[in-house]
Structures are given as structure tokens and as C-alpha cells.
Design a protein around this motif. Structure first.
Motif, mmCIF file in Angstrom:
data_model
loop_
_atom_site.group_PDB
_atom_site.id
_atom_site.type_symbol
_atom_site.label_atom_id
_atom_site.label_comp_id
_atom_site.label_asym_id
_atom_site.label_seq_id
_atom_site.Cartn_x
_atom_site.Cartn_y
_atom_site.Cartn_z
ATOM 1 N N LYS A 207 46.288 5.501 77.514
ATOM 2 C CA LYS A 207 47.357 5.997 78.363
ATOM 3 C C LYS A 207 47.171 5.369 79.742
ATOM 4 O O LYS A 207 46.058 5.328 80.274
ATOM 5 N N ASN A 320 44.442 8.112 72.550
ATOM 6 C CA ASN A 320 44.399 9.374 73.300
ATOM 7 C C ASN A 320 42.995 9.775 73.748
ATOM 8 O O ASN A 320 42.761 10.939 74.093
ATOM 9 N N ARG A 323 41.997 10.370 79.249
ATOM 10 C CA ARG A 323 42.831 11.394 79.855
ATOM 11 C C ARG A 323 42.711 11.306 81.381
ATOM 12 O O ARG A 323 41.641 11.035 81.917
#
Length: 423
Positions: A207, A320, A323
Motif C-alpha cells: 500500500k 497488505n 500498514r
């Protein structure tokens, strides 16, 4: 574990700061005299920092992981050397680092793979470059040196006369040496600028985190270009829709194109973008963490970053697994008068022990001299803060930065202002 971090600025201080809280790491080793870095790592002095000598020193240490901060050793092949000697390394190979070290390589990569960017042509001949530029006119072009130029290889001329002078400096006078012997002249594009950072192992990618930086030395974006005077995250115009568009149209195609080009990119992919009326377009790529962007990336990272460094180095980055904190962040750079041109060093820095602990003070250019912390560069300190709003971050930093002083220091006072109106 034993970790080596290569580099000596605020970027590397922030990386070491983040790693230093991980109890699995028994020793962090650096080759820097940076005061901030040396408070958190074992400093080894080397008398010749060429790539082969650096490799030899690292082989003696036999670390579990090497993290390479700056673009210069990456472009010269430090990762290749270490991998050939079975040293696990975070950072792209020399071939993959061309995404930054050669703007012609990266522009061809984009144009050949339909990655949104501005049109460009390449030149080594002054007269041809001059004629092409005059046909376009100064206000419609950007001139870029092909090679690394320490942030001084991009030019936006303000007149046709200045445009011709720039071309003459690069192609006839060799102002930037080999870096400027080949140049790009690309169409100027307009919009909101943003830098997007993704970890990638050559296949998978994390991300992203999006950061807006300030390159001009003075308030209201006046003065010369610098390595960065401050930045904030997230941009006020950032959205899930924009993120998905950038990942699908730019980040993933770039990673795939590098792999198809037999130069898979493993490390931190740093993509500079312009959000135009036609959508996001790539301005340039970088092959490493930004500086001062890294001074926000590290505080914003949720959890232990060592796991991500190892996953990337081992080609095992999980979806994922990265974070980012649900916070806002801002940093401000303190500089020596004269930066980014001529400046003096050796000024005693006062007040470092007086700033609030909620402010993280990263050292970009400091050393110990006669038992005093003194300035040792153009960019000297970076003050970072994470909070619930950009406005709170600004108030936190600007109330504390006044406690720090050294002769002829200065900093921009408008970092993050444009974001506050939309918070």
C-alpha cells in the motif's frame, strides 16, 4: 540480528531511528560521522568510500541485512557487489537503479509501456537541442540532465534566452559533467505534484504512502530548487479513487516493465507525479527513500519495519503486510544560510535538549566538534511530527523549532499551509 545502514543524512537517521526500537536487532552499524546516526549505531570509519572498499568493509562485518539509503552507491552497483557475496541487501541493483540514474532510460521505459507521462526527445547536440527548444518555446518545456545531479539536473526556463543558456551550460560547457552530456527536453505539464512511495519485491507491492514536498528554498515557492525544505502527508487532494488509479496505471505497469526489461526492481519505488487534468502522469522515478520524505515515512509506518525490509530482500513481500498509521504528518528542514548554493558549516547548535519529545528531531548534517554538536551541511536538522491534523502538526513543530538555534539558520514557515484549508 546485525544490520548495516549505508548513508549519512536525515534519511538514514530516520531509518536507523525506526530500526533501533526493534529488540531483535542487536547491532546497527553505520559509516557516518552524523551525530544523530551515531547516537543509535556503531560508527565504523572508512577512509575510502568507493564501492569496492565499502563492499570489502561490509564483508568483514558479515551482517544479516544491508540497507542502502542514497542513490549514488545504488547506481554504482553496491547491491550487485553485496548480492554476489551472499549478503542480503535492501535496495535495487545497478540495472534497476537506472530508473533514477538515467532519465532517458526511465522515459523510454514509460513511453514504451504506455505509462502516463509527458512527451520528450533526447539530445547530445547543442544546435539540435536549441532549434527544438525554440520551436517549442521556453514556457512549454522542461530540460533534464540524463544522469544523477544531486537535485540540480532539472530546469524550468523563464525565457528563451535562459533556455538557450541552460542548453549551452549543459551541452557545450559541461556544467554537470557526464550527467549533462545527454539531456531530455520534455513537454511541461501542469497540476498538483505528489510523491508516491511503495515497497516492492519486483512482483508484489505495498500500500502506498503519498507525500507532498517543498523543493524551493523560500516561502511561496521562491528561490532555487533544493533537496527538500519540508513535506506533509497525506495530500489534501488524495483519495481512494486516485490511489487505485495510480496503482493500476502507473505503479504496477512500472514494476512489470522493469521485470520484462530484465532489471526487476526491489526496494522502495519513489514515483514523482503530476495530477493533471488528464489524470496522473509520471514526472520522474527515484530508486530509494526520499529525503526529507523518509523522515515522515518512518514515523508513519505501523509496526516493525525490519520485517518489510527482509520480505523485500527475500522476494517475499506479502499483500497488505505494510500498514500506515491513520494520522497526519509534517516535517520542516532547518538549513544553513546560503543553501542550496554556498554555505558555511561548524556552527554550534543550541536547544536540541529543550524541544518537546513529541517532536522527532532527525539530523541531516551534524557532527561532534570539541564536545559540541555543530552544523555540517546545507540541510542540518529535520523536525517531524505525527498528529491528528496538519494544523496540529504545524503548531507542534513551529512552536518547538524556535528553541533550536545556530548561526545563520533558516527554515520555511509555510510547510503544510496549503493543506489546512481543505482539512
Amino acid at each position: 540480528m546485525k544490520i548495516v545502514v549505508i548513508g549519512s543524512g536525515g534519511r538514514e537517521h530516520s531509518i536507523i531511528w525506526k530500526l533501533s526500537s526493534d529488540k531483535r536487532i542487536k547491532e546497527i552499524i553505520s559509516f557516518s560521522d552524523n551525530y544523530g546516526i551515531n547516537q543509535l549505531s556503531k560508527h565504523l570509519e572508512i577512509f575510502n568510500d568507493d564501492i569496492d572498499s565499502l563492499t570489502s568493509e561490509i564483508l568483514k562485518i558479515n551482517p544479516d541485512l544491508v540497507i542502502v539509503g542514497p542513490e549514488d552507491p545504488l547506481s554504482k552497483g553496491i547491491t550487485n557487489n553485496l548480492l554476489e557475496n551472499n549478503i542480503r541487501t535492501f535496495g535495487p541493483t545497478k540495472e534497476a537503479a537506472r530508473i533514477e540514474s538515467s532519465k532517458i532510460f526511465s522515459k523510454n521505459l514509460m513511453m514504451d509501456n504506455n505509462i502516463p507521462t509527458s512527451y520528450a526527445e533526447f539530445f547530445t547536440d547543442f544546435d539540435k537541442a536549441k532549434n527544438y527548444s525554440l520551436s517549442k518555446e521556453f514556457k512549454n518545456i522542461v530540460i533534464k540532465a540524463d544522469g544523477l545531479a544531486a537535485g540540480k539536473g532539472v530546469f524550468l526556463p523563464d525565457s528563451n534566452e535562459e533556455m538557450i543558456d541552460i542548453l549551452n551550460d549543459l551541452l557545450n560547457k559541461n556544467k554537470l559533467g557526464n550527467s549533462g552530456k545527454s539531456i531530455l527536453i520534455e513537454d511541461r505539464i501542469f497540476g498538483k505534484e505528489v510523491s508516491v512511495f511503495c515497497f516492492t519485491d519486483g512482483f508484489n507491492y505495498s500500500k502506498p504512502i503519498a507525500i507532498c514536498d517543498y523543493k524551493r528554498v523560500f516561502e511561496n515557492d521562491l528561490g532555487g530548487n533544493t533537496g527538500g525544505m519540508g513535506c506533509y502527508t497525506p495530500p489534501e487532494f488524495w483519495s481512494d479513487e486516485l490511489e487505485i488509479s495510480i496503482l493500476n496505471k502507473i505503479i504496477e505497469p512500472t514494476i512489470n516493465a522493469m521485470r520484462k526489461n530484465d532489471s526487476p526492481f526491489k526496494g522502495m519505488l519513489y514515483t514523482g507525479l503530476m495530477i493533471t487534468s488528464d489524470g496522473p502522469k509520471v514526472i520522474e522515478y527515484n530508486c530509494r527513500f526520499g529525503d526529507p520524505e523518509s523522515e515522515l515515512i518512518m514515523p508513519m509506518f505501523e509496526g516493525e519495519i525490519l520485517d518489510t525490509f527482509l520480505d523485500v530482500a527475500n522476494s517475499n513481500l506479502k499483500n497488505n503486510s505494510v500498514r500506515w498509521k491513520n494520522k497526519k504528518g509534517l516535517c520542516v528542514v532547518m538549513c544553513s544560510e546560503g543553501y542550496p548554493e554556498k554555505y558555511k558549516s561548524g556552527y554550534e547548535i543550541n536547544g536540541l535538549d529543550e524541544i518537546d519529545k513529541k517532536i522527532i528531531c532527525f539530523h541531516s548534517g551534524t557532527v561532534i566538534s570539541n564536545n559540541k554538536v555543530v552544523s555540517n551541511g546545507g540541510r542540518v536538522l529535520v523536525l517531524s511530527n505525527i498528529d491528528d491534523s496538519i494544523n496540529e502538526c504545524r503548531n507542534n513543530i513551529y512552536s518547538e523549532i524556535q528553541k533550536i538555534s545556530f548561526e545563520n539558520s533558516f527554515y520555511r514557515k509555510d510547510i503544510g499551509l496549503r493543506a489546512i484549508e481543505n482539512e
